[in-house]
Scaffold this motif. Structure first.
Motif, PDB file in Angstrom:
ATOM      1  N   PHE A  37       0.739  -1.381   0.074  1.00 43.38           N
ATOM      2  CA  PHE A  37      -0.258  -0.235   0.056  1.00 43.38           C
ATOM      3  C   PHE A  37       0.776   1.313  -0.085  1.00 43.38           C
ATOM      4  N   CYS A  38       0.610   2.337  -0.787  1.00 43.97           N
ATOM      5  CA  CYS A  38       0.907   3.491  -0.798  1.00 43.97           C
ATOM      6  C   CYS A  38       0.196   4.424  -0.089  1.00 43.97           C
ATOM      7  N   ALA A  39       0.673   5.229   0.741  1.00 40.00           N
ATOM      8  CA  ALA A  39      -0.139   6.203   1.681  1.00 40.00           C
ATOM      9  C   ALA A  39       0.766   7.461   1.727  1.00 40.00           C
ATOM     10  N   SER A  40      -0.159   8.589   2.192  1.00 42.45           N
ATOM     11  CA  SER A  40       0.206   9.871   2.109  1.00 42.45           C
ATOM     12  C   SER A  40      -0.231  10.534   3.534  1.00 42.45           C
ATOM     13  N   ALA A  41       0.291  11.689   3.954  1.00 44.68           N
ATOM     14  CA  ALA A  41      -0.138  12.115   5.164  1.00 44.68           C
ATOM     15  C   ALA A  41       0.372  13.408   5.077  1.00 44.68           C
ATOM     16  N   PRO A  42      -0.570  14.429   5.546  1.00 48.49           N
ATOM     17  CA  PRO A  42       0.236  16.186   5.775  1.00 48.49           C
ATOM     18  C   PRO A  42       0.898  16.005   6.777  1.00 48.49           C
ATOM     19  N   ASN A  43       1.724  17.005   6.642  1.00 49.63           N
ATOM     20  CA  ASN A  43       2.772  17.012   7.917  1.00 49.63           C
ATOM     21  C   ASN A  43       1.923  17.918   9.115  1.00 49.63           C
ATOM     22  N   SER A  44       0.711  18.653   8.587  1.00 53.71           N
ATOM     23  CA  SER A  44       0.055  19.256   9.449  1.00 53.71           C
ATOM     24  C   SER A  44      -1.269  18.193  10.097  1.00 53.71           C
ATOM     25  N   GLY A  45      -1.265  17.024   9.817  1.00 54.69           N
ATOM     26  CA  GLY A  45      -2.053  15.964  10.205  1.00 54.69           C
ATOM     27  C   GLY A  45      -1.611  15.027  10.728  1.00 54.69           C
ATOM     28  N   TYR A  46      -2.513  13.804  10.740  1.00 58.83           N
ATOM     29  CA  TYR A  46      -2.069  12.366  11.154  1.00 58.83           C
ATOM     30  C   TYR A  46      -2.519  11.313  10.662  1.00 58.83           C
ATOM     31  N   ALA A  47      -3.715  11.385   9.988  1.00 57.92           N
ATOM     32  CA  ALA A  47      -4.185  10.284   9.322  1.00 57.92           C
ATOM     33  C   ALA A  47      -3.643   9.881   8.028  1.00 57.92           C
ATOM     34  N   LEU A  48      -3.279   8.621   7.855  1.00 58.10           N
ATOM     35  CA  LEU A  48      -2.817   8.203   6.517  1.00 58.10           C
ATOM     36  C   LEU A  48      -3.872   7.893   5.768  1.00 58.10           C
ATOM     37  N   ASN A  49      -3.666   8.404   4.439  1.00 62.80           N
ATOM     38  CA  ASN A  49      -4.310   8.115   3.288  1.00 62.80           C
ATOM     39  C   ASN A  49      -3.963   6.904   2.337  1.00 62.80           C
ATOM     40  N   PHE A  50      -4.532   5.779   2.308  1.00 61.66           N
ATOM     41  CA  PHE A  50      -4.115   4.859   1.447  1.00 61.66           C
ATOM     42  C   PHE A  50      -4.508   4.487  -0.041  1.00 61.66           C
ATOM     43  N   GLY A  51      -3.840   3.954  -0.789  1.00 62.26           N
ATOM     44  CA  GLY A  51      -4.191   3.577  -1.856  1.00 62.26           C
ATOM     45  C   GLY A  51      -4.844   2.204  -1.908  1.00 62.26           C
ATOM     46  N   LYS A  52      -5.243   1.582  -2.913  1.00 58.93           N
ATOM     47  CA  LYS A  52      -6.322   0.611  -2.961  1.00 58.93           C
ATOM     48  C   LYS A  52      -5.111  -0.732  -2.839  1.00 58.93           C
ATOM     49  N   GLY A  53      -4.054  -0.407  -3.022  1.00 59.11           N
ATOM     50  CA  GLY A  53      -3.118  -1.740  -2.872  1.00 59.11           C
ATOM     51  C   GLY A  53      -2.718  -2.415  -4.166  1.00 59.11           C
ATOM     52  N   THR A  54      -1.563  -2.830  -4.234  1.00 59.92           N
ATOM     53  CA  THR A  54      -0.948  -3.783  -5.229  1.00 59.92           C
ATOM     54  C   THR A  54      -0.464  -5.127  -4.505  1.00 59.92           C
ATOM     55  N   SER A  55      -1.022  -6.299  -5.348  1.00 61.74           N
ATOM     56  CA  SER A  55      -0.769  -7.433  -4.905  1.00 61.74           C
ATOM     57  C   SER A  55       0.505  -7.987  -5.698  1.00 61.74           C
ATOM     58  N   LEU A  56       1.576  -8.387  -4.649  1.00 66.69           N
ATOM     59  CA  LEU A  56       2.760  -8.874  -5.452  1.00 66.69           C
ATOM     60  C   LEU A  56       3.110 -10.226  -5.129  1.00 66.69           C
ATOM     61  N   LEU A  57       3.327 -10.875  -6.115  1.00 68.41           N
ATOM     62  CA  LEU A  57       3.335 -12.241  -6.478  1.00 68.41           C
ATOM     63  C   LEU A  57       4.878 -12.581  -6.817  1.00 68.41           C
ATOM     64  N   VAL A  58       5.487 -13.253  -6.007  1.00 67.68           N
ATOM     65  CA  VAL A  58       6.951 -13.636  -5.970  1.00 67.68           C
ATOM     66  C   VAL A  58       6.968 -15.173  -6.637  1.00 67.68           C
ATOM     67  N   THR A  59       7.745 -15.556  -7.594  1.00 66.67           N
ATOM     68  CA  THR A  59       7.669 -16.845  -8.176  1.00 66.67           C
ATOM     69  C   THR A  59       9.099 -17.374  -8.131  1.00 66.67           C
ATOM     70  N   PRO A  60       9.432 -18.589  -7.777  1.00 67.46           N
ATOM     71  CA  PRO A  60      10.461 -19.079  -7.615  1.00 67.46           C
ATOM     72  C   PRO A  60      11.416 -19.333  -9.065  1.00 67.46           C
TER      73      PRO A  60
END
Lengths: 114, 117
Positions: A91-114
């Protein structure tokens, strides 16, 4: 208000290879922070890397690095020498320096194959 | 403890029942956050405490949601008259300093998965 967009629902990488996860954001704040979090199936959200927007130098943590393009409002994560344990939701997230709540993206599912 | 602890890990309730979710933050952490994570989505901010003071509750979706942290440590998120749309994972996070400084990372618990039947 801040919004975070992750355009890649899923990504796949072979073990030992390099993968880049994309993130764009929108903010009216002049001072803010950007984050990448990893969430394995066990659900605990783990901080991977953090970038302060006023710093031009890209943050690096071992195999993880970011490409921060402030003008383009882009914040991508590069994972080098991928390992099986890197498989997770990222998940990528941002937060303003004046605040505290993290704002998240919807996420990327990473698969690692052998 | 060493990390943020949440209980229960799983909770199943019938629609209309009240539920209470508990969060034990890292000892000494001033800031405490609650997030709601729907299936396949990123977490969404619910509320923020600095010690015992609830400074931001702008993310609470309705007046059925209530959170407290009476002694500035353990926090409880209560949901009254639960609805099916309340089904989600509820994440708690804590950070060391006052929340106005985002340079202090938030440490997350494992979450409580709430299912409303």
């Amino acid at each position: 208000a801040q919004t975070v967009t992750q355009s890649q629902p899923e990504m796949s990488v072979q073990e030992a290879e390099t993968v880049t996860l994309s993130c764009t954001y929108d903010t009216s704040e002049s001072d803010y922070y950007l984050f990448w979090y990893k969430q394995p199936p066990s659900r605990q959200m783990i901080l991977v890397i953090r970038q302060e927007a006023y710093k031009q130098q890209n943050a690096t943590e071992n195999r993880f690095s970011v490409n921060f393009q402030k003008a383009a409002k882009s914040f991508s994560l590069k994972i080098s020498d991928s390992q099986l344990g890197d498989a997770a939701m990222y998940f990528c997230a941002s937060a303003p320096n004046s605040g505290y709540a993290l704002n998240f993206g919807k996420g990327t599912s990473l698969l690692v194959t052998p | 403890g060493a990390g943020v602890s949440q209980s229960p890990r799983y909770k199943v309730a019938k629609r209309g029942q009240d539920v209470a979710l508990r969060c034990d933050p890292i000892s000494g952490h001033v800031s405490l956050f609650w997030y709601q994570q729907a299936l396949g989505q990123g977490p969404e901010f619910l509320t923020y405490f600095q010690n015992e003071a609830q400074l931001d509750k702008s993310g609470l979706p309705s007046d059925r949601f209530f959170a407290e942290r009476p002694e500035g440590s353990v926090s409880t998120l209560k949901i009254q008259r639960t609805q099916q749309e309340d089904s989600a994972v509820y994440l708690c996070a804590s950070s060391l300093g006052p929340g106005a400084h985002s340079n202090q990372p938030q440490h997350f618990g494992d979450g409580t998965r709430l299912s409303i039947l």
